[in-house]
Write a protein that holds these residues in place. Structure first.
Motif, short mmCIF file in Angstrom:
data_model
loop_
_atom_site.label_atom_id
_atom_site.label_comp_id
_atom_site.label_asym_id
_atom_site.label_seq_id
_atom_site.Cartn_x
_atom_site.Cartn_y
_atom_site.Cartn_z
N ARG A 38 39.83 34.54 35.80
CA ARG A 38 39.73 35.91 36.29
C ARG A 38 41.10 36.42 36.75
O ARG A 38 41.49 37.54 36.45
CB ARG A 38 38.72 35.99 37.43
CG ARG A 38 38.31 37.42 37.78
CD ARG A 38 37.33 37.46 38.95
NE ARG A 38 36.25 36.51 38.78
CZ ARG A 38 36.03 35.49 39.60
NH1 ARG A 38 36.82 35.29 40.64
NH2 ARG A 38 35.01 34.68 39.39
N ARG A 85 45.54 42.69 32.85
CA ARG A 85 45.01 44.05 32.90
C ARG A 85 45.91 44.96 33.73
O ARG A 85 46.16 46.11 33.35
CB ARG A 85 43.59 44.06 33.48
CG ARG A 85 43.02 45.47 33.59
CD ARG A 85 41.54 45.48 33.93
NE ARG A 85 41.27 44.99 35.27
CZ ARG A 85 40.03 44.95 35.80
NH1 ARG A 85 38.99 45.34 35.09
NH2 ARG A 85 39.87 44.50 37.01
N ILE A 114 41.78 44.85 26.05
CA ILE A 114 41.56 43.41 26.23
C ILE A 114 40.32 42.96 25.48
O ILE A 114 40.30 41.89 24.86
CB ILE A 114 41.45 43.07 27.73
CG1 ILE A 114 42.81 43.28 28.41
CG2 ILE A 114 41.00 41.63 27.93
CD1 ILE A 114 42.78 43.16 29.92
N PHE A 173 43.29 37.23 33.65
CA PHE A 173 42.97 38.48 32.97
C PHE A 173 43.24 39.69 33.85
O PHE A 173 43.65 40.75 33.35
CB PHE A 173 41.52 38.48 32.50
CG PHE A 173 41.31 37.69 31.25
CD1 PHE A 173 41.85 38.10 30.04
CD2 PHE A 173 40.57 36.51 31.26
CE1 PHE A 173 41.68 37.37 28.88
CE2 PHE A 173 40.38 35.77 30.09
CZ PHE A 173 40.94 36.20 28.91
N ASP A 219 40.85 47.80 29.77
CA ASP A 219 39.69 46.94 29.51
C ASP A 219 39.28 46.99 28.04
O ASP A 219 38.92 45.96 27.45
CB ASP A 219 38.50 47.37 30.38
CG ASP A 219 38.68 46.98 31.84
OD1 ASP A 219 39.64 46.23 32.14
OD2 ASP A 219 37.86 47.41 32.68
N GLU A 254 40.44 40.06 22.64
CA GLU A 254 39.67 38.82 22.74
C GLU A 254 38.68 38.69 21.57
O GLU A 254 38.39 37.59 21.12
CB GLU A 254 38.92 38.78 24.07
CG GLU A 254 39.81 38.53 25.27
CD GLU A 254 40.52 37.18 25.19
OE1 GLU A 254 39.84 36.15 25.20
OE2 GLU A 254 41.76 37.17 25.12
#
Length: 200
Positions: free
Chosen positions: A125, A132, A161, A128, A158, A165
């Motif tokens: 977390r 972000r 990302i 990321f 967001d 991913e």
């Protein structure tokens, strides 16, 4: 002091070997004995430095975070033109090279473990959230220069990302023999539409 210096030298080497064993054998097959064999050392030396495999696993996550952050990839200080910098940013984060800063098998292996291990979850977390925040700062800058048109830079970050991913999932399950770059370029075009249309 010398003991600490030896640890500073040997621990990164052991962690890198652990990472390579994971790539070759999978998470379930990456035993301490295999890591030691790869380095030509006794397994007890690994235990000496890390105490147990759980500690070594958590320190490996930190190493993978360093690889993911890959500061050299995101250094665009030599580019003066804002449009060129934006283009280079998008080209980089949707590239095969960026996607493979961490081996996908290892990355998603730890992703799986993050559902059951709060320590790994917290580290992922943090990784990321840091990325972000970097994207939010970049998008706010380019938004101010009129290169993109977004209403909510956090939401836009967001979306980017999520598209990034998803490229590895597509490569593993849906590519149907197509090169990685085909879907990566499609993902980048989708991101550009979102960023330039004011959809977010």
């Amino acid at each position: 002091m010398r003991k600490n210096q030896n640890a500073d030298l040997r621990k990164p080497e052991i962690l890198e070997s652990y990472y390579q064993v994971m790539i070759e054998e999978g998470i379930e097959g990456s035993s301490i004995s295999k890591i030691a064999d790869r380095l030509g050392i006794h397994p007890s030396l690994i235990i000496h430095y890390f105490k147990n495999k759980e500690n070594m696993k958590l320190e490996l996550v930190e190493l993978l975070i360093e690889k993911f952050e890959a500061p050299d990839f995101l250094d665009f200080d030599d580019i003066d033109d804002d449009q060129e910098r934006f283009d280079k940013l998008m080209e980089t984060i949707f590239s095969f090279e960026w996607s493979r800063t961490i081996d996908p098998g290892v990355h998603f292996g730890f992703y799986y473990m993050s559902f059951r291990d709060e320590r790994i979850n917290a580290r992922f977390r943090r990784m990321f959230e840091k990325f972000r925040q970097y994207l939010r700062e970049q998008l706010a800058y380019f938004n101010g220069r009129g290169i993109i048109a977004v209403k909510d830079v956090k939401r836009a970050a967001d979306v980017i990302i999520t598209l990034m991913e998803g490229m590895e999932f597509h490569a593993q399950f849906l590519a149907e023999g197509q090169p990685f770059d085909v879907h990566a370029q499609a993902s980048k075009r989708a991101a550009l539409v979102v960023l330039k249309s004011g959809a977010v």
